[in-house]
Write an enzyme that holds these catalytic residues in place. Structure first.
Site, PDB file in Angstrom:
ATOM      1  N   ASP A 294       0.811  -1.220   0.000  1.00  0.00           N
ATOM      2  CA  ASP A 294       0.000   0.000   0.000  1.00  0.00           C
ATOM      3  C   ASP A 294       0.844   1.271   0.000  1.00  0.00           C
ATOM      4  O   ASP A 294       0.316   2.375  -0.160  1.00  0.00           O
ATOM      5  CB  ASP A 294      -0.954   0.013   1.196  1.00  0.00           C
ATOM      6  N   ASP A 366       6.866  -5.790   6.549  1.00  0.00           N
ATOM      7  CA  ASP A 366       5.454  -5.450   6.757  1.00  0.00           C
ATOM      8  C   ASP A 366       4.618  -6.582   6.167  1.00  0.00           C
ATOM      9  O   ASP A 366       3.881  -6.411   5.198  1.00  0.00           O
ATOM     10  CB  ASP A 366       5.148  -4.112   6.079  1.00  0.00           C
TER      11      ASP A 366
END
Length: 513
Positions: A294, A366
């Site tokens: 993202d 992440d």
């Protein structure tokens, strides 16, 4: 001679039908496995259960086929029923999840029925071939065609069917395929079929085509009940279900229906993930981010002027594409994925580390939670051993590590795994580890673990300007753990035992089941 030619033509059709129904049956099995993985989690367990139930049901179906008196009629009825049950498999499961909150019973009931009907197909086709007097009939020919159909389906499912149809439409489309097989069989064997069969087929085909046409609207209805806010994007990729919702200025990302960020509080997560490692690293010219498609973590990394390059590795290229190009999504990460210093790589994290020859000053992980074995390997001794080989002599890495409150043993297992990872700079030693945590409203109390190959200086973090949450005082508080979430005797995680996925499931189940 005419009858022999007719029998040969009918035999050829039945072999083609064998191929088509084999494709449809395996597609149903893959849809069921994918749905159970998306909605129930633990993909390894769900795929194993689905395969076991489906194959055993096929065996039962093969046995029950001996009690079918008229083989041709039995085959046609099996296709009509499969067209309805298999075709409406995904819609039923999605609606059950949206309105009932549980899919276990309907999923396995429908899967068992599909398996029984699929198991009846080959024995019935073989009997029809014998009944019509096909001279060249050999049972192994039927099996060969069946296996070829399964191969084609297994290749087409991830490469063509999911990207272009999605699960809802795919289920209905292959239901129509089964009904198409039934319809052509009714036409070819019209002298041996009944009016009831034809009427039933017509009603089933009309219902399936109607549902297929309405598939996108049904997806919207399901999404409206699954998510609180308006769904502005919903896509199924070969890797996951992507859903993005919005309410006023609030945007949320869900992958496989699990929240990944909420713009109201994502700054807490991403600042905590990125800045302790970036601010602690003696050098940060070259940064690697694994996951984080993202672009939010990349946004935080680019706050440092001395960053020369950022390599972002994410498995699903559609996520990075959306957050780089979508006019409503790219601004959320400040356009970071379009920065010339950023190189986006669509690859598996493990494979990338194994194949790249580059070294990095800072590595940020992440990655998704270790809810199954496939993800648990990205938190293993073996993975971290590969990771440190890609770190410079003063390199720093950090990983999100789940919740020390909801999955306490899982969090401390990750910390211990990093502590026991071989240190390439100081032989005989492990990595130097700093566990810490913070509160993110969307997730609860959330933990991270920072690791380095050399001890880090005990000093206040030189944080960049403009942060919304993290301060030197917050960083000090983040390293303190209350008694109920403090260190446990959790074992390190390896690909030999995958204790981490067990810790994770046990922790979350204790709170939410």
């Amino acid at each position: 001679m005419t009858e022999t030619k007719s029998a040969t033509q009918k035999g050829a059709w039945l072999l083609l039908a064998t191929f088509l129904v084999a494709v449809a049956s395996l597609i149903y099995e893959l849809i069921a496995a994918t749905l159970s993985s998306y909605l129930l989690g633990d993909s390894v367990r769900q795929f194993s259960f689905v395969i076991g139930v489906f194959l055993s049901a096929m065996g039962l179906g093969a046995y029950l086929s001996r009690f079918v008196g008229a083989a041709l009629a039995g085959f046609v009825w099996a296709q009509i029923t499969l067209g309805i049950v298999g075709g409406f498999l995904a819609p039923v499961i999605y609606f059950a999840y949206a309105f009932l909150g549980d899919i276990t019973v309907p999923l396995y009931l429908l899967l068992a029925l599909i398996g029984v009907l699929s198991g009846m197909e080959i024995p019935l086709i073989a009997r029809v071939l014998e009944d019509i007097g096909v001279r060249q009939f050999r049972f192994e020919n039927v099996l060969t065609v069946d296996y070829v159909g399964a191969l084609i389906a297994s290749i087409a499912f991830p490469l063509l069917i999911i990207p272009h149809l999605g699960l809802m439409s795919a289920s209905l489309a292959f239901g129509c395929l089964n009904l198409g097989v039934a319809g052509l069989s009714l036409l070819i064997f019209r002298d041996s079929t009944t009016r009831t069969m034809k009427v039933s087929w017509g009603v089933a085909m009309a219902a399936s085509i109607g549902a297929l046409v309405m598939a996108e609207r049904m997806v919207s209805v399901v999404d409206a009940n699954l998510f609180e806010d308006d769904v502005i994007l919903s896509e199924t990729t070969p890797y996951q279900q992507i859903t993005i919702t919005r309410f006023r200025e609030r945007t949320r990302l869900f992958l496989d229906h699990a929240i990944q960020f909420d713009t109201l509080d994502e700054h807490r997560y991403h600042e905590a993930l990125v800045h302790p490692a970036m601010a602690s690293a003696p050098r940060r010219a070259h940064v690697l981010i694994l996951g984080g498609g993202d672009g939010m973590a990349t946004r935080e990394v680019l706050r440092y002027d001395d960053v020369q390059s950022v390599t972002l590795v994410d498995l699903d290229p559609r996520v990075t594409e959306l957050f780089r190009e979508h006019p409503d999504l790219a601004p959320l990460n400040g356009g970071s994925l379009s920065d010339p210093r950023v190189n986006i790589v669509a690859a598996d994290a493990w494979r990338f580390l194994d194949e790249t020859g580059k070294q990095f000053d800072v590595i940020i992980l992440d990655l998704p939670d270790p809810k199954n074995i496939a993800l648990s390997k990205l938190y293993s001794l073996e993975f971290y051993a590969l990771l440190v080989e890609r770190m410079t002599a003063q390199g720093v890495a950090t990983t999100q590590a789940g919740s020390p409150l909801f999955a306490q043993d899982a969090f401390w297992s990750i910390a211990r795994t990093l502590e026991e990872t071989r240190n390439p700079v100081q032989p005989g030693e492990g990595l130097f580890v700093t566990p810490y945590h913070t509160y993110v409203p969307s997730f609860g109390d959330w933990g991270f673990v920072m690791a380095s190959v050399a001890p880090l200086a005990a000093r206040d973090l030189p944080l960049p300007d403009g942060l919304e949450y993290l301060t030197a005082a917050e960083w000090q508080a983040a390293q303190s753990f209350s008694r109920d979430i403090d260190r446990t005797d959790a074992e390190p995680n390896s690909i030999q035992d995958h204790v981490l996925s067990g810790y994770y499931q046990a922790g979350w189940d204790a709170w939410f089941q």
